[in-house]
Write a protein that holds these residues in place. Structure first.
Motif, PDB file in Angstrom:
ATOM      1  N   LYS A   1      75.401  61.286 110.555  1.00 28.11           N
ATOM      2  CA  LYS A   1      75.746  62.115 109.396  1.00 28.11           C
ATOM      3  C   LYS A   1      74.602  63.055 109.027  1.00 28.11           C
ATOM      4  O   LYS A   1      74.812  64.247 108.801  1.00 28.11           O
ATOM      5  N   THR A   2      73.396  62.512 108.970  1.00 31.20           N
ATOM      6  CA  THR A   2      72.249  63.344 108.602  1.00 31.20           C
ATOM      7  C   THR A   2      72.025  64.450 109.619  1.00 31.20           C
ATOM      8  O   THR A   2      71.773  65.607 109.260  1.00 31.20           O
ATOM      9  N   SER A   3      72.127  64.119 110.900  1.00 32.48           N
ATOM     10  CA  SER A   3      71.906  65.121 111.940  1.00 32.48           C
ATOM     11  C   SER A   3      72.958  66.224 111.889  1.00 32.48           C
ATOM     12  O   SER A   3      72.647  67.400 112.083  1.00 32.48           O
ATOM     13  N   LEU A   4      74.194  65.858 111.614  1.00 33.25           N
ATOM     14  CA  LEU A   4      75.250  66.865 111.508  1.00 33.25           C
ATOM     15  C   LEU A   4      75.023  67.773 110.305  1.00 33.25           C
ATOM     16  O   LEU A   4      75.215  68.992 110.389  1.00 33.25           O
ATOM     17  N   LYS A   5      74.603  67.189 109.195  1.00 33.60           N
ATOM     18  CA  LYS A   5      74.349  68.009 108.006  1.00 33.60           C
ATOM     19  C   LYS A   5      73.160  68.941 108.236  1.00 33.60           C
ATOM     20  O   LYS A   5      73.193  70.113 107.837  1.00 33.60           O
TER      21      LYS A   5
END
Length: 205
Positions: free
Chosen positions: A22-26
């Motif tokens: 999730k963090t990497s996508l954001k």
């Protein structure tokens, strides 16, 4: 400059586990926002930039709008923290109101990617109640200051809404380059402080 991809751990069967998908996508989405704006990229492009398969985002997000909605929520939470941190540095109520506005302007300049997603993504916010909750929390800081500053709840609400409108308008115009000085150079944020001070000193009757 080559794009640095997020770290992906692969298993023997070709499946992968991402350290923090999730963090990497954001983060990937925010990088694309800086280049193209919040509507100028696809979820597949964010996936590739994050170094994951195009199917991976659907573990957490139904679509690109859901990804943007979570970034908006994060942005409001970051804005609230920035405002609170600035307000806590001064003791005088008048200066606290001014500093809350200065914090908003700094946020818009220093986190232009978040600011763009928060206000230019065109999301249907009725589908994402978490956005409204996080926005109200940030606005609540300004409301709380206004309630201490004004005589009545009605005047406090008027003061808070006017303050938000003022700093948001200044931030947007500043980002668009519409507030350059006579020499065509960008103004420093401190040059906006007298505007906020005059606003605070203007009584509401």
């Amino acid at each position: 400059m080559p794009v640095k991809k997020a770290k992906v751990l692969r298993k023997a069967k070709g499946e992968y586990h991402h350290g923090d998908l999730k963090t990497s996508l954001k983060q990937a989405a925010l990088r694309l926002v800086r280049d193209r704006g919040p509507r100028g990229f696809s979820l597949n492009e964010a996936s590739r930039l994050a170094g994951v398969s195009v199917a991976a985002p659907y573990r957490h997000f139904d679509d690109k709008d859901a990804l943007l909605a979570e970034i908006v929520r994060d942005g409001y939470e970051l804005l609230e923290r920035e405002i609170r941190k600035s307000v806590e540095k001064v003791g005088n109520l008048r200066e606290q109101i001014v500093e809350s506005g200065m914090a908003y302007l700094r946020y818009a300049r220093n986190h232009a990617d978040y600011f763009s997603v928060m206000f230019q993504s065109g999301l249907d916010r009725s589908k994402y109640p978490e956005i409204e909750r996080s926005a109200r929390a940030g606005f609540g800081v300004i409301v709380g200051l206004a309630q201490q500053y004004e005589r009545t709840p009605e005047l406090a609400e008027l003061r808070a809404v006017s303050a938000w409108a003022l700093v948001h308008g200044l931030a947007g115009l500043e980002q668009d380059g519409a507030l350059s000085n006579a020499a065509g150079k960008s103004r420093t944020l401190e040059q906006f402080r007298p505007i906020l001070e005059r606003f605070v000193d203007q009584p509401y009757n």
